[in-house]
Design a protein around this motif. Sequence first.
Motif, PDB file in Angstrom:
ATOM      1  N   ILE A  52      -5.622  -9.806  -1.251  1.00  0.00           N
ATOM      2  CA  ILE A  52      -4.632  -9.091  -1.143  1.00  0.00           C
ATOM      3  C   ILE A  52      -4.876  -7.307  -1.939  1.00  0.00           C
ATOM      4  O   ILE A  52      -4.889  -6.534  -1.927  1.00  0.00           O
ATOM      5  CB  ILE A  52      -3.155  -9.597  -2.479  1.00  0.00           C
ATOM      6  CG1 ILE A  52      -2.152  -9.305  -2.501  1.00  0.00           C
ATOM      7  CG2 ILE A  52      -4.206 -10.277  -3.234  1.00  0.00           C
ATOM      8  CD1 ILE A  52      -1.503  -8.641  -1.399  1.00  0.00           C
ATOM      9  N   TRP A  84      -5.621  -4.892   0.456  1.00  0.00           N
ATOM     10  CA  TRP A  84      -4.083  -4.736   0.966  1.00  0.00           C
ATOM     11  C   TRP A  84      -3.687  -3.291  -0.047  1.00  0.00           C
ATOM     12  O   TRP A  84      -2.793  -2.688   0.483  1.00  0.00           O
ATOM     13  CB  TRP A  84      -3.025  -5.072   1.195  1.00  0.00           C
ATOM     14  CG  TRP A  84      -4.163  -6.364   3.050  1.00  0.00           C
ATOM     15  CD1 TRP A  84      -4.676  -7.204   2.703  1.00  0.00           C
ATOM     16  CD2 TRP A  84      -3.312  -5.687   4.186  1.00  0.00           C
ATOM     17  NE1 TRP A  84      -4.565  -7.626   3.799  1.00  0.00           N
ATOM     18  CE2 TRP A  84      -3.891  -6.736   4.452  1.00  0.00           C
ATOM     19  CE3 TRP A  84      -3.073  -3.935   4.376  1.00  0.00           C
ATOM     20  CZ2 TRP A  84      -4.102  -6.240   6.080  1.00  0.00           C
ATOM     21  CZ3 TRP A  84      -2.382  -4.628   5.662  1.00  0.00           C
ATOM     22  CH2 TRP A  84      -3.630  -5.346   6.282  1.00  0.00           C
ATOM     23  N   ARG A 105       1.449  -6.950  -0.252  1.00  0.00           N
ATOM     24  CA  ARG A 105       1.258  -6.476   1.123  1.00  0.00           C
ATOM     25  C   ARG A 105       2.649  -6.234   2.013  1.00  0.00           C
ATOM     26  O   ARG A 105       2.026  -5.106   2.257  1.00  0.00           O
ATOM     27  CB  ARG A 105       0.430  -7.759   1.442  1.00  0.00           C
ATOM     28  CG  ARG A 105      -0.425  -6.763   2.683  1.00  0.00           C
ATOM     29  CD  ARG A 105      -0.870  -8.613   4.084  1.00  0.00           C
ATOM     30  NE  ARG A 105      -0.639  -9.004   4.141  1.00  0.00           N
ATOM     31  CZ  ARG A 105       0.256 -10.054   5.154  1.00  0.00           C
ATOM     32  NH1 ARG A 105      -1.224 -10.050   5.155  1.00  0.00           N
ATOM     33  NH2 ARG A 105       1.107 -10.806   5.455  1.00  0.00           N
TER      34      ARG A 105
END
Length: 316
Positions: A39, A42, A300
């Motif tokens: 994550i 991202w 995200r």
Amino acid sequence: MSQAPEGQVADAVKGNWVDSYAPAWTRPYLRLSRADRPIGTWLLFIPCIWGTLLAALADGNARLWDLWIIAGCGIGAFLMRGAGCTWNDITDRDFDAKVARTKSRPIPSGQVTVRGAVMWMVLQALIAFGILLSYSVQTIAVGMTSLIFVAIYPFAKRFTWWPQVFLGLAFNWGALLAWTAHSGSLGWPAVGLYLAGIAWTLFYDTIYAHQDTEDDALIGVKSTARLFGDQTPAWLRRFLVITVTMMTVSVIAAGLNASPLALAFALIGPWAMGWHLMWQLGRFNPDDKASLTPLFQSNRDAGLIPVLFFAAALAV
């Protein structure tokens, strides 16, 4: 019940590719880079895409080079997020050993030595620097400047209640870098996009920080989650409004010479992202610790929403 892989970090997604498929000798280093928790990559990468697409909208000149800007930023985000996390874990190793969620990380758990971590950090940073050299001199200068905030961030929670600001300054720098890589110089729309990203970081990382408020209080670590306390929903609402407003201003500034239809498509992006943040706000419950990580990870998708509409604006 299947046994967890040896050395697995407590808050890693079960069955992630590092624990399941990576060679055993690489796992401690990949965990150090948070490759088992993508994550963060991202969240570092998405502002780069925003900057590239809005720069192309501003001059009406999307080109193949933009694909390399996005691809290079993606690889760079993975590497620099890894280097940054390694640096964070080196500086925080004593704190991490005292927090339930982080004591299983590679350094406090003894999987990686501090010397090994330093060497791994340098290797990642050097490869990322090699990618940065493929861009213009102006872009290289912008990219190198970001190291100031990367270096400061791990120490911020020691001297300010707002360490999330320093995270935002570092994590959204890609909006400035990608804009410069496309346009050759910085522009005001990129600055607006950067400010929107900082407010977004304050939103999602305050949610994330609520996981550790009790442990942070015991060891003296500061955060916006501890600062805001019961007033967190009101602050999250403010960050949401700033995010949407600054991104909207940035889109309008970038789209002054675009067609009305293209500008309309681009403007949907920040407002649709705002609805996603409202959805998160409605589900935010600091007392339900198990819900906070999935809520944080949903950013995200929140960040990719404007990407879809910015790309559509370029296509019309």
